[in-house]
Design a protein around this motif. Structure first.
Motif, PDB file in Angstrom:
ATOM      1  N   MET A   1      61.872  31.368  48.118  1.00 21.02           N
ATOM      2  CA  MET A   1      62.142  30.223  47.496  1.00 21.02           C
ATOM      3  C   MET A   1      60.802  30.108  46.714  1.00 21.02           C
ATOM      4  SD  MET A   1      62.948  26.565  48.934  1.00 21.02           S
ATOM      5  CE  MET A   1      62.767  25.230  48.604  1.00 21.02           C
ATOM      6  N   SER A   2      60.947  29.719  45.410  1.00 24.29           N
ATOM      7  CA  SER A   2      59.520  29.721  44.531  1.00 24.29           C
ATOM      8  C   SER A   2      59.021  28.283  44.567  1.00 24.29           C
ATOM      9  CB  SER A   2      60.126  30.065  43.152  1.00 24.29           C
ATOM     10  OG  SER A   2      60.659  29.103  42.591  1.00 24.29           O
ATOM     11  N   ASN A   3      57.744  28.360  44.343  1.00 23.12           N
ATOM     12  CA  ASN A   3      56.972  27.022  44.533  1.00 23.12           C
ATOM     13  C   ASN A   3      56.562  26.591  42.943  1.00 23.12           C
ATOM     14  OD1 ASN A   3      55.032  24.846  44.800  1.00 23.12           O
ATOM     15  ND2 ASN A   3      54.211  26.064  46.754  1.00 23.12           N
ATOM     16  N   ASN A   4      57.050  25.609  42.706  1.00 22.78           N
ATOM     17  CA  ASN A   4      56.879  25.212  41.121  1.00 22.78           C
ATOM     18  C   ASN A   4      55.444  24.788  41.042  1.00 22.78           C
ATOM     19  OD1 ASN A   4      57.238  22.755  42.367  1.00 22.78           O
ATOM     20  ND2 ASN A   4      58.738  21.933  40.849  1.00 22.78           N
ATOM     21  N   GLN A   5      54.757  24.548  42.045  1.00 22.49           N
ATOM     22  CA  GLN A   5      53.368  23.938  42.117  1.00 22.49           C
ATOM     23  C   GLN A   5      52.489  25.370  41.853  1.00 22.49           C
ATOM     24  OE1 GLN A   5      52.131  20.816  41.916  1.00 22.49           O
ATOM     25  NE2 GLN A   5      54.405  20.382  41.886  1.00 22.49           N
ATOM     26  N   LEU A   6      52.779  26.576  41.840  1.00 20.53           N
ATOM     27  CA  LEU A   6      51.689  27.612  41.639  1.00 20.53           C
ATOM     28  C   LEU A   6      52.104  28.274  40.233  1.00 20.53           C
ATOM     29  CD1 LEU A   6      52.603  29.511  44.975  1.00 20.53           C
ATOM     30  CD2 LEU A   6      50.819  27.877  44.540  1.00 20.53           C
ATOM     31  N   ALA A   7      51.143  28.400  39.571  1.00 14.45           N
ATOM     32  CA  ALA A   7      51.110  28.794  38.232  1.00 14.45           C
ATOM     33  C   ALA A   7      51.436  30.555  38.248  1.00 14.45           C
ATOM     34  CB  ALA A   7      49.863  28.581  37.361  1.00 14.45           C
ATOM     35  N   LYS A   8      52.153  30.910  37.296  1.00 14.00           N
ATOM     36  CA  LYS A   8      52.280  32.419  37.296  1.00 14.00           C
ATOM     37  C   LYS A   8      51.120  33.124  36.877  1.00 14.00           C
ATOM     38  CE  LYS A   8      55.332  35.835  35.423  1.00 14.00           C
ATOM     39  NZ  LYS A   8      56.444  35.887  34.425  1.00 14.00           N
ATOM     40  N   PRO A   9      50.640  34.155  37.604  1.00 16.56           N
ATOM     41  CA  PRO A   9      49.456  34.831  37.338  1.00 16.56           C
ATOM     42  C   PRO A   9      49.613  35.381  36.130  1.00 16.56           C
ATOM     43  CG  PRO A   9      50.198  35.596  39.461  1.00 16.56           C
ATOM     44  CD  PRO A   9      51.249  34.587  38.789  1.00 16.56           C
ATOM     45  N   ASP A  10      48.380  35.702  35.287  1.00 16.97           N
ATOM     46  CA  ASP A  10      48.176  36.056  33.989  1.00 16.97           C
ATOM     47  C   ASP A  10      47.316  37.222  34.093  1.00 16.97           C
ATOM     48  OD1 ASP A  10      47.987  37.086  31.468  1.00 16.97           O
ATOM     49  OD2 ASP A  10      47.173  35.339  30.610  1.00 16.97           O
ATOM     50  N   PRO A  11      47.703  38.612  34.224  1.00 21.44           N
ATOM     51  CA  PRO A  11      46.835  39.719  34.552  1.00 21.44           C
ATOM     52  C   PRO A  11      45.764  39.792  33.533  1.00 21.44           C
ATOM     53  CG  PRO A  11      49.305  40.414  34.838  1.00 21.44           C
ATOM     54  CD  PRO A  11      49.020  38.969  34.111  1.00 21.44           C
ATOM     55  N   THR A  12      45.746  39.281  32.511  1.00 20.73           N
ATOM     56  CA  THR A  12      44.922  39.495  31.294  1.00 20.73           C
ATOM     57  C   THR A  12      43.720  38.633  31.423  1.00 20.73           C
ATOM     58  OG1 THR A  12      46.196  38.047  29.947  1.00 20.73           O
ATOM     59  CG2 THR A  12      46.544  40.359  29.431  1.00 20.73           C
ATOM     60  N   ALA A  13      44.192  37.496  32.546  1.00 20.54           N
ATOM     61  CA  ALA A  13      42.850  36.418  32.538  1.00 20.54           C
ATOM     62  C   ALA A  13      41.746  37.055  33.558  1.00 20.54           C
ATOM     63  CB  ALA A  13      43.566  35.184  33.226  1.00 20.54           C
ATOM     64  N   TYR A  14      42.118  38.019  34.083  1.00 18.77           N
ATOM     65  CA  TYR A  14      41.033  38.684  35.070  1.00 18.77           C
ATOM     66  C   TYR A  14      40.163  39.612  34.693  1.00 18.77           C
ATOM     67  CZ  TYR A  14      44.107  36.071  38.108  1.00 18.77           C
ATOM     68  OH  TYR A  14      44.950  35.096  38.761  1.00 18.77           O
ATOM     69  N   ARG A  15      38.969  39.479  34.786  1.00 19.58           N
ATOM     70  CA  ARG A  15      38.004  40.368  34.261  1.00 19.58           C
ATOM     71  C   ARG A  15      37.223  41.425  35.200  1.00 19.58           C
ATOM     72  NH1 ARG A  15      33.749  39.419  29.581  1.00 19.58           N
ATOM     73  NH2 ARG A  15      32.742  41.549  29.887  1.00 19.58           N
ATOM     74  N   TYR A  16      37.242  41.132  36.573  1.00 25.10           N
ATOM     75  CA  TYR A  16      36.505  41.805  37.584  1.00 25.10           C
ATOM     76  C   TYR A  16      37.399  42.183  38.807  1.00 25.10           C
ATOM     77  CZ  TYR A  16      32.683  39.772  34.795  1.00 25.10           C
ATOM     78  OH  TYR A  16      32.067  39.475  33.762  1.00 25.10           O
ATOM     79  N   ALA A  17      37.248  43.541  39.017  1.00 26.23           N
ATOM     80  CA  ALA A  17      37.925  44.049  40.165  1.00 26.23           C
ATOM     81  C   ALA A  17      37.036  44.346  41.324  1.00 26.23           C
ATOM     82  CB  ALA A  17      38.691  45.361  39.553  1.00 26.23           C
ATOM     83  N   VAL A  18      37.617  43.931  42.347  1.00 22.67           N
ATOM     84  CA  VAL A  18      36.585  44.308  43.689  1.00 22.67           C
ATOM     85  C   VAL A  18      37.380  45.507  44.458  1.00 22.67           C
ATOM     86  CG1 VAL A  18      35.947  43.225  45.731  1.00 22.67           C
ATOM     87  CG2 VAL A  18      36.168  41.916  43.816  1.00 22.67           C
ATOM     88  N   HIS A  19      36.386  46.418  44.676  1.00 26.92           N
ATOM     89  CA  HIS A  19      36.964  47.639  45.489  1.00 26.92           C
ATOM     90  C   HIS A  19      36.345  47.644  46.807  1.00 26.92           C
ATOM     91  CE1 HIS A  19      38.790  49.730  41.827  1.00 26.92           C
ATOM     92  NE2 HIS A  19      38.180  48.722  41.263  1.00 26.92           N
ATOM     93  N   SER A  20      36.865  48.206  47.697  1.00 28.36           N
ATOM     94  CA  SER A  20      36.539  48.155  49.143  1.00 28.36           C
ATOM     95  C   SER A  20      35.498  49.298  49.463  1.00 28.36           C
ATOM     96  CB  SER A  20      37.266  48.217  50.252  1.00 28.36           C
ATOM     97  OG  SER A  20      38.278  49.325  50.204  1.00 28.36           O
ATOM     98  N   CYS A  21      35.794  50.303  48.697  1.00 28.75           N
ATOM     99  CA  CYS A  21      34.714  51.577  48.456  1.00 28.75           C
ATOM    100  C   CYS A  21      34.831  52.333  49.930  1.00 28.75           C
ATOM    101  CB  CYS A  21      33.293  51.083  48.180  1.00 28.75           C
ATOM    102  SG  CYS A  21      33.265  50.687  46.558  1.00 28.75           S
ATOM    103  N   SER A  22      35.902  52.485  50.577  1.00 30.79           N
ATOM    104  CA  SER A  22      36.087  53.146  51.646  1.00 30.79           C
ATOM    105  C   SER A  22      35.711  54.682  51.676  1.00 30.79           C
ATOM    106  CB  SER A  22      37.627  52.950  52.111  1.00 30.79           C
ATOM    107  OG  SER A  22      38.470  53.449  51.203  1.00 30.79           O
ATOM    108  N   TYR A  23      35.633  55.189  50.356  1.00 29.37           N
ATOM    109  CA  TYR A  23      35.413  56.544  50.231  1.00 29.37           C
ATOM    110  C   TYR A  23      33.671  56.668  50.755  1.00 29.37           C
ATOM    111  CZ  TYR A  23      32.522  55.268  46.073  1.00 29.37           C
ATOM    112  OH  TYR A  23      31.653  54.623  45.224  1.00 29.37           O
ATOM    113  N   LYS A  24      32.924  55.615  50.686  1.00 28.01           N
ATOM    114  CA  LYS A  24      31.662  55.674  51.005  1.00 28.01           C
ATOM    115  C   LYS A  24      31.543  55.888  52.677  1.00 28.01           C
ATOM    116  CE  LYS A  24      29.877  52.929  47.162  1.00 28.01           C
ATOM    117  NZ  LYS A  24      28.852  51.701  47.058  1.00 28.01           N
ATOM    118  N   LEU A  25      32.547  55.634  53.335  1.00 29.19           N
ATOM    119  CA  LEU A  25      32.530  55.922  54.967  1.00 29.19           C
ATOM    120  C   LEU A  25      33.634  57.157  55.214  1.00 29.19           C
ATOM    121  CD1 LEU A  25      32.730  52.207  55.944  1.00 29.19           C
ATOM    122  CD2 LEU A  25      30.961  53.876  56.011  1.00 29.19           C
ATOM    123  N   ASP A  26      33.904  57.971  54.211  1.00 28.03           N
ATOM    124  CA  ASP A  26      34.875  58.989  54.357  1.00 28.03           C
ATOM    125  C   ASP A  26      36.185  58.671  54.882  1.00 28.03           C
ATOM    126  OD1 ASP A  26      33.450  60.944  53.323  1.00 28.03           O
ATOM    127  OD2 ASP A  26      32.134  61.241  55.255  1.00 28.03           O
TER     128      ASP A  26
END
Length: 67
Positions: free
Chosen positions: A1-26
């Protein structure tokens, strides 16, 4: 069921991506995918620091696009 109180996300509105960098721990065989997107760099860094204090990276996904 959709919630009409939640705005549909716009991917172009985001600028920064967070990565966990699990490769640093192999812990990764493949390149790390972004785990969160933010429009604010400070919030992205706060999220990364709280989740993975020493191993996260914040990437500006629009770098090079702006003049």
């Amino acid at each position: 069921m959709s919630n009409n109180q939640l705005a549909k996300p716009d991917p172009t509105a985001y600028r920064y991506a967070v990565h966990s960098c699990s490769y640093k721990l192999d812990l990764a065989q493949k390149p790390d995918r972004a785990v969160a997107l933010f429009d604010n760099e400070a919030l992205a860094n706060t999220f990364g620091r709280l989740m993975w204090p020493s191993f996260y990276e914040v990437v500006d996904i629009r770098a090079g696009e702006e003049s």
